[in-house]
Design an enzyme around this catalytic site. Structure first.
Site, PDB file in Angstrom:
ATOM      1  N   ASN A  50       0.858  -1.141   0.004  1.00 56.82           N
ATOM      2  CA  ASN A  50      -0.012  -0.128   0.113  1.00 56.82           C
ATOM      3  C   ASN A  50       0.869   1.195   0.028  1.00 56.82           C
ATOM      4  OD1 ASN A  50      -1.875   2.006   0.698  1.00 56.82           O
ATOM      5  ND2 ASN A  50      -2.548   1.246   2.684  1.00 56.82           N
ATOM      6  N   SER A  70       3.918  -2.367  10.357  1.00 53.01           N
ATOM      7  CA  SER A  70       5.426  -2.155  10.563  1.00 53.01           C
ATOM      8  C   SER A  70       5.808  -3.431  10.200  1.00 53.01           C
ATOM      9  CB  SER A  70       5.525  -1.759  11.976  1.00 53.01           C
ATOM     10  OG  SER A  70       5.277  -0.597  12.116  1.00 53.01           O
ATOM     11  N   GLU A  80      -5.083  -4.899  10.636  1.00 54.82           N
ATOM     12  CA  GLU A  80      -4.010  -3.848  10.771  1.00 54.82           C
ATOM     13  C   GLU A  80      -4.190  -3.175  12.209  1.00 54.82           C
ATOM     14  OE1 GLU A  80      -2.354  -2.843   6.861  1.00 54.82           O
ATOM     15  OE2 GLU A  80      -3.913  -1.226   7.378  1.00 54.82           O
ATOM     16  N   GLU A 112      -6.745   4.509   7.939  1.00 58.18           N
ATOM     17  CA  GLU A 112      -6.477   6.015   7.609  1.00 58.18           C
ATOM     18  C   GLU A 112      -7.777   6.539   6.927  1.00 58.18           C
ATOM     19  OE1 GLU A 112      -2.728   5.420   5.581  1.00 58.18           O
ATOM     20  OE2 GLU A 112      -1.876   4.892   7.495  1.00 58.18           O
ATOM     21  N   GLY A 158       2.829   2.221  10.770  1.00 59.47           N
ATOM     22  CA  GLY A 158       3.864   3.382  10.581  1.00 59.47           C
ATOM     23  C   GLY A 158       4.331   3.672  12.046  1.00 59.47           C
ATOM     24  N   HIS A 207      -9.523   1.087   5.093  1.00 60.12           N
ATOM     25  CA  HIS A 207      -8.128   1.222   5.778  1.00 60.12           C
ATOM     26  C   HIS A 207      -8.312   2.031   6.830  1.00 60.12           C
ATOM     27  CE1 HIS A 207      -3.874   2.492   6.454  1.00 60.12           C
ATOM     28  NE2 HIS A 207      -3.689   1.382   5.990  1.00 60.12           N
ATOM     29  N   LYS A 227       0.244   4.134  -0.180  1.00 60.17           N
ATOM     30  CA  LYS A 227      -0.421   5.464   0.243  1.00 60.17           C
ATOM     31  C   LYS A 227      -0.343   6.551  -0.474  1.00 60.17           C
ATOM     32  CE  LYS A 227       0.037   3.067   4.735  1.00 60.17           C
ATOM     33  NZ  LYS A 227       0.206   3.255   6.390  1.00 60.17           N
TER      34      LYS A 227
HETATM   35  P1  13P Z   1       3.199   0.288   7.701  1.00 62.59           P
HETATM   36  O1  13P Z   1       3.906  -0.963   6.931  1.00 62.59           O
HETATM   37  O2  13P Z   1       4.201   1.526   7.392  1.00 62.59           O
HETATM   38  O3  13P Z   1       3.297   0.425   9.124  1.00 62.59           O
HETATM   39  O4  13P Z   1       1.895   0.476   6.867  1.00 62.59           O
HETATM   40  C1  13P Z   1       0.804  -0.540   7.407  1.00 62.59           C
HETATM   41  C2  13P Z   1      -0.320  -0.180   6.503  1.00 62.59           C
HETATM   42  O5  13P Z   1      -1.156   0.651   6.844  1.00 62.59           O
HETATM   43  C3  13P Z   1      -0.644  -0.920   5.145  1.00 62.59           C
HETATM   44  O6  13P Z   1      -1.874  -0.723   4.841  1.00 62.59           O
END
Ligand code: 13P
Length: 251
Positions: free
Chosen positions: A9, A213, A167, A97, A173, A95, A11
């Site tokens: 992803n 992560s 997740e 976010e 992150g 997601h 983003k």
């Molecule tokens: P990270 O791998 O940067 O923690 O992000 C995970 C994520 O949100 C994947 O959709």
């Protein structure tokens, strides 16, 4: 046997040119891998260009969200049919976010799911608890509500085409990964919920990724858990070599 699936992803990263270069790196590194489904999810603006790069390889293309309507006055939104014509096979839905910053709820995730499936896109539906929810001991309730609400009205046949991504929000992150044991327990719980909603068979058939992560040095242990079928990768998917190392950990 569930086939592992590792998705990147990206983003809101990578302009079209950078996306094309990154996609080339991914195709060179893992474009021939057949035992794992490999997917990259660039921003909308780079989808078409990246589609040209992954064509003919085993790497799939996904978008990061979509609207549930097929067209109309929805400024800024993108419909399933548009993603298909850009070459998408997958779409990430719900997601954290999107839930946190753009007001997505289980109900709107459900609407999106009901539009993505008949369009022929393979949905990756994200669920997961916040730190506060984990600390107050309601992780299972939260995840159950998200799965039940997200899958409302979805047939068993369709449910088995969905990929779930667990997740935990506190692991995204942050560099803080859920331990393999913590993760495995939630994955097994999600199968139980699917078993109650549909059947044990469907609960066992649905692929469940872990996200939060994931890095080359922790992927092996995470993917080694019985109920973890690969990962949804953020930061570490922005470099072809680290993403490729994670894909190989799922082999
Ligand atoms: P990270 O791998 O940067 O923690 O992000 C995970 C994520 O949100 C994947 O959709």
């Amino acid at each position: 046997m569930r086939k592992p699936i590792v998705a990147g992803n990206w983003k809101m990263n990578q302009d079209s040119e950078a996306a094309e270069a990154l996609a080339r790196g991914v195709v060179e590194a893992v474009g021939g891998v057949e035992a794992v489904d490999v997917v990259i999810c660039p921003p909308f603006t780079a989808l078409e260009r990246v589609a040209g790069v992954v064509e003919g390889s085993s790497v799939g293309l996904g978008a990061q969200t979509m609207h549930w309507e097929s067209e109309g006055a929805f400024t800024g939104e993108v419909a399933a049919g548009m993603l298909l014509t850009c070459g998408c096979d997958y779409v990430i839905l719900g997601h954290s976010e999107r839930r946190q910053h753009f007001g997505e709820t289980d109900e709107t995730v459900n609407r999106r799911l009901k539009a993505a499936l008949p369009a022929g896109l393979a949905p990756i539906v994200c669920v997961g608890e916040t730190l506060e929810q984990r600390q107050s001991g309601v992780t299972e309730d939260v995840v159950r509500t998200q799965v039940t609400g997200g899958f409302d009205g979805i047939s068993g046949d369709d449910a088995s085409k969905v990929v779930l991504a667990y997740e935990p929000v506190w692991a995204i992150g942050t560099g803080e990964t859920a331990t393999p044991e913590q993760t495995e327990a939630v994955h097994a719980f999600i199968r139980e919920v699917l078993g109650q909603l549909y059947s044990d068979e469907i609960g066992q058939a649905v692929r469940i990724q872990y996200g939060g992560s994931v890095k080359p040095d922790n992927a092996d242990e995470l993917f080694g858990q019985a109920n973890i079928d690969g990962g949804l990768i953020g930061g570490a998917s922005l470099k072809a070599d680290s993403f490729a190392a994670i894909v190989r950990a799922a082999l």
